[in-house]
Design a protein around this motif. Structure first.
Motif, short mmCIF file in Angstrom:
data_model
loop_
_atom_site.label_atom_id
_atom_site.label_comp_id
_atom_site.label_asym_id
_atom_site.label_seq_id
_atom_site.Cartn_x
_atom_site.Cartn_y
_atom_site.Cartn_z
N SER A 21 -2.95 -0.04 -8.25
CA SER A 21 -3.91 -1.10 -8.91
C SER A 21 -3.58 -2.38 -8.01
CB SER A 21 -3.51 -1.63 -10.39
OG SER A 21 -4.31 -2.61 -10.60
N ALA A 22 -4.67 -2.82 -7.74
CA ALA A 22 -4.80 -3.94 -6.72
C ALA A 22 -4.53 -5.28 -7.65
CB ALA A 22 -5.78 -4.31 -5.94
N SER A 23 -4.94 -5.33 -9.00
CA SER A 23 -5.00 -6.11 -9.86
C SER A 23 -3.34 -6.49 -10.52
CB SER A 23 -5.85 -6.13 -11.10
OG SER A 23 -7.33 -6.05 -10.72
N GLU A 24 -2.90 -5.20 -10.69
CA GLU A 24 -1.51 -5.38 -11.33
C GLU A 24 -0.65 -5.93 -10.22
OE1 GLU A 24 -0.43 -1.47 -12.62
OE2 GLU A 24 -1.87 -1.46 -14.36
N GLY A 82 0.80 -1.17 -0.01
CA GLY A 82 -0.09 -0.03 0.06
C GLY A 82 1.01 1.23 -0.06
N THR A 83 1.79 1.14 0.84
CA THR A 83 2.70 2.38 0.70
C THR A 83 3.75 2.50 -0.35
OG1 THR A 83 4.30 1.37 2.37
CG2 THR A 83 2.41 2.82 3.37
N GLU A 84 4.09 1.60 -1.17
CA GLU A 84 4.77 1.56 -2.16
C GLU A 84 4.37 0.73 -3.25
OE1 GLU A 84 6.32 0.40 0.87
OE2 GLU A 84 4.72 -1.25 0.41
N SER A 85 4.88 0.77 -4.50
CA SER A 85 4.33 0.14 -5.59
C SER A 85 5.13 -1.37 -5.68
CB SER A 85 4.70 0.81 -6.93
OG SER A 85 6.33 0.60 -7.15
N SER A 86 4.28 -2.09 -6.31
CA SER A 86 4.72 -3.62 -6.28
C SER A 86 6.14 -3.53 -7.09
CB SER A 86 3.89 -4.22 -7.24
OG SER A 86 3.56 -3.76 -8.48
N ASP A 87 6.40 -2.77 -8.11
CA ASP A 87 7.73 -2.74 -8.61
C ASP A 87 8.85 -2.33 -7.61
OD1 ASP A 87 6.76 -3.19 -11.01
OD2 ASP A 87 6.79 -1.01 -11.70
N ASP A 88 8.50 -1.44 -6.82
CA ASP A 88 9.36 -1.00 -5.84
C ASP A 88 9.52 -2.24 -4.75
OD1 ASP A 88 10.01 1.49 -6.61
OD2 ASP A 88 8.69 2.55 -5.31
N LEU A 89 8.81 -2.94 -4.22
CA LEU A 89 8.75 -4.23 -3.41
C LEU A 89 9.59 -5.07 -4.20
CD1 LEU A 89 5.35 -4.96 -1.60
CD2 LEU A 89 7.73 -4.22 -0.54
#
Length: 207
Positions: free
Chosen positions: A126-129, A92-99
């Motif tokens: 985006s939850a789906s992405e 939530g606080t960062e993008s999936s790419d950053d994680l």
């Protein structure tokens, strides 16, 4: 734990929020030690997951905070594998790419993901992405929902099934990854929490 067993209850996860993220040097040792104690408590209660926000993932590996965060996660990962309760970063606080950038910089399966669709939507992701990008790392799911309110420029949490999170799609992706963990229903600020949570349970069961 004996009381829980007598009541046929299980602890899905322990949430242990800290005031600052693990990229901040100030009082970092105390945060790490307190998180380790939470991991011990989780294991004693029969839970294998400790959830927290990890803090800001720096844009560049040249940023000193990058090494601080990576070192913190590596230490908690090693301890979690030793004690039997893993650390899961809440989305939530960062993008999936950053994680994923952070995960790629750590030993394989070092830390996991607590997937929170509502938290992602509130923060403009985006939850789906995100579920597709992070699926193989997801160890626990917070079953939440939200919508973006363009009038006020931010997201609003809503009852499960009434927001933007496409749960049939999310569950399908998790099923592809053979996810067998818990779905923890969380509803902040509910006017009638018992009926809302009951409806959320039925919603998930119907899917």
């Amino acid at each position: 734990r004996k009381m829980l067993e007598d009541l046929n209850l299980r602890v899905s996860a322990i949430t242990f929020p800290t005031r600052r993220g693990f990229h901040v040097v100030d009082q970092l040792e105390q945060r790490i030690e307190a998180t380790k104690q939470a991991m011990q408590m989780a294991f004693r209660l029969g839970a294998s997951v400790v959830v927290n926000q990890i803090g800001n993932v720096p844009d560049s590996t040249d940023d000193p905070a990058w090494d601080v965060l990576r070192g913190s996660m590596a230490e908690l990962s090693q301890y979690g594998q030793h004690v039997g309760a893993l650390f899961a970063a809440r989305t939530g606080t960062e993008s999936s790419d950053d994680l994923l950038r952070l995960f790629d910089a750590l030993p394989h399966s070092s830390i996991a993901v607590d997937f929170d669709p509502g938290n992602l939507i509130v923060n403009g992701f985006s939850a789906s992405e995100s579920v597709r990008a992070l699926a193989s790392n997801i160890l626990h799911v917070h079953a939440t929902d939200a919508v973006r309110d363009l009038a006020i420029g931010r997201g609003i949490r809503v009852p499960l099934g009434q927001g933007s999170a496409d749960y049939p799609e999310l569950l399908g992706v998790l099923e592809e990854q053979q996810y067998r963990g818990y779905f923890t229903i969380e509803r902040e600020g509910a006017e009638d929490p018992i009926s809302e949570i009951a409806a959320a349970v039925n919603y998930l069961k119907n899917l």
